[in-house]
Write an enzyme that holds these catalytic residues in place. Structure first.
Site, PDB file in Angstrom:
ATOM      1  N   GLU A 220       7.868  -1.291  -0.564  1.00 50.47           N
ATOM      2  CA  GLU A 220       9.089  -0.462  -0.669  1.00 50.47           C
ATOM      3  C   GLU A 220       9.477  -0.193  -2.116  1.00 50.47           C
ATOM      4  O   GLU A 220       9.896   0.895  -2.470  1.00 50.47           O
ATOM      5  CB  GLU A 220      10.258  -1.178   0.023  1.00 50.47           C
ATOM      6  N   ASP A 221       9.329  -1.229  -2.954  1.00 51.69           N
ATOM      7  CA  ASP A 221       9.735  -1.112  -4.361  1.00 51.69           C
ATOM      8  C   ASP A 221       8.663  -1.778  -5.223  1.00 51.69           C
ATOM      9  O   ASP A 221       8.778  -2.943  -5.600  1.00 51.69           O
ATOM     10  CB  ASP A 221      11.099  -1.814  -4.545  1.00 51.69           C
TER      11      ASP A 221
END
Length: 332
Positions: free
Chosen positions: A40-41
């Site tokens: 996600e990040d």
């Protein structure tokens, strides 16, 4: 992720640990959570990455994940006394370089697990020279975040995408500068596998053995150590642990290899440092010295590897000790 979970579960259950189901659930929950978080990040590694210990301790996460895969009853360390010698040198401000073969993605954790009972300082302060695979593969990244790393692009993958080759070379130069800077400060312990990747089995005999060392990689490390302005020591180190997490049979270009996982004994061994000056004194020119030094390190790693193989795969245990390699189980 599903395959990773199944393979990890089967391996931990194979160990016969009483609370295997709890360990699998706990470790895999954290692993999948960290892998998903990074997808996600995405975390971006700097040329010199320092292990992330807080607010989440990625170092202990890696240790706890690999620990139930190591069969300590059938694991051995060669010449444990030399690790005491290394610690003394580090305390005096000297640098220590371990020139080693490389077998699995779990090598840094396995080295640390075999040393943590007697040498937690070395286990936690070791800086690994890491190829780009372990800092780009989503399944590897959270584990890599818990290690001290010098991030480089392996020669084996330099031209996988030809237009990226120049960028990779520039990145490697940046990492070498960081390494030089750190070595000048002294008290560094660095682990490097100059074969440029993991060992692979012989396609015909299926026997595993350390991959040949790249003389230019050995020479680069030697020169960095010599020019640091503080004493430096180069030790040949052997590791045998491929059963725990073997690489694919061939080098793969694509990210996303299958993770085969087993519960197995592992081995680590080191012998006294090898002096480049002594070897160079009997050589004709710098090129010959470079090749002879690389060969001496490789031969030593091979000799230690064969002792570990006899102890673990030959099931001879501590009886496999040789005149120059004394095996022990320091966790007992």
């Amino acid at each position: 992720m599903e395959e990773l979970y199944q393979n990890y579960r089967n391996a931990v259950f194979e160990s016969g640990i009483p609370n295997a189901d709890e360990i699998v659930l706990s470790n895999m929950t954290v692993a999948l959570d960290r892998i998903f978080k990074d997808v996600e990040d995405p975390f971006v590694f700097l040329p010199h990455h320092k292990a992330i210990r807080e607010p989440f301790d990625y170092y202990m996460f890696f240790q706890n994940y690999i620990r139930p895969l190591v069969d300590f009853r059938r694991s051995y360390v060669g010449n444990i006394h030399l690790f005491y010698e290394m610690e003394e040198k580090l305390r005096q401000g000297h640098n220590v370089v371990l020139i080693s073969n490389h077998q699995t993605e779990a090598d840094p954790a396995i080295i640390a697990l075999l040393l943590e009972a007697t040498h937690p300082y070395i286990a936690e302060n070791l800086t690994c020279v890491a190829g780009d695979r372990v800092i780009t593969d989503p399944l590897s990244k959270p584990f890599s975040m818990g290690r001290n790393l010098f991030c480089v692009y392996s020669k084996k993958h330099m031209y996988d995408v030809p237009k990226l080759a120049d960028m990779k070379k520039r990145a490697n130069t940046r990492t070498l500068k960081e390494m030089a800077l750190l070595l000048r400060g002294g008290s560094q312990i660095i682990w490097i596998a100059p074969s440029g990747g993991r060992d692979r089995p012989d396609p015909v005999t299926k026997e595993w053995y350390p991959a040949p060392f790249d003389a230019s990689a050995v020479d680069n490390m030697r020169r960095l150590t010599e020019h640091a302005g503080v004493p430096g020591h180069i030790y040949p180190l052997a590791i045998l642990c491929y059963d725990i997490m073997p690489p694919p049979p061939q080098v793969e270009k694509e990210i996303g290899e299958r993770r085969v996982i087993s519960f197995h004994g592992a081995g680590l061994s080191v012998v006294p440092e090898i002096s480049f000056q002594q070897i160079a004194a009997s050589c004709g020119d710098p090129e010959e010295s470079k090749m002879a030094f690389t060969q001496a390190l490789y031969d030593s790693v091979m000799e230690q590897y064969n002792v570990l193989k006899c102890a673990i795969h030959g099931k001879k245990g501590l009886e496999s000790s040789a005149p120059s390699i004394s095996l022990s189980q320091p966790w007992n």
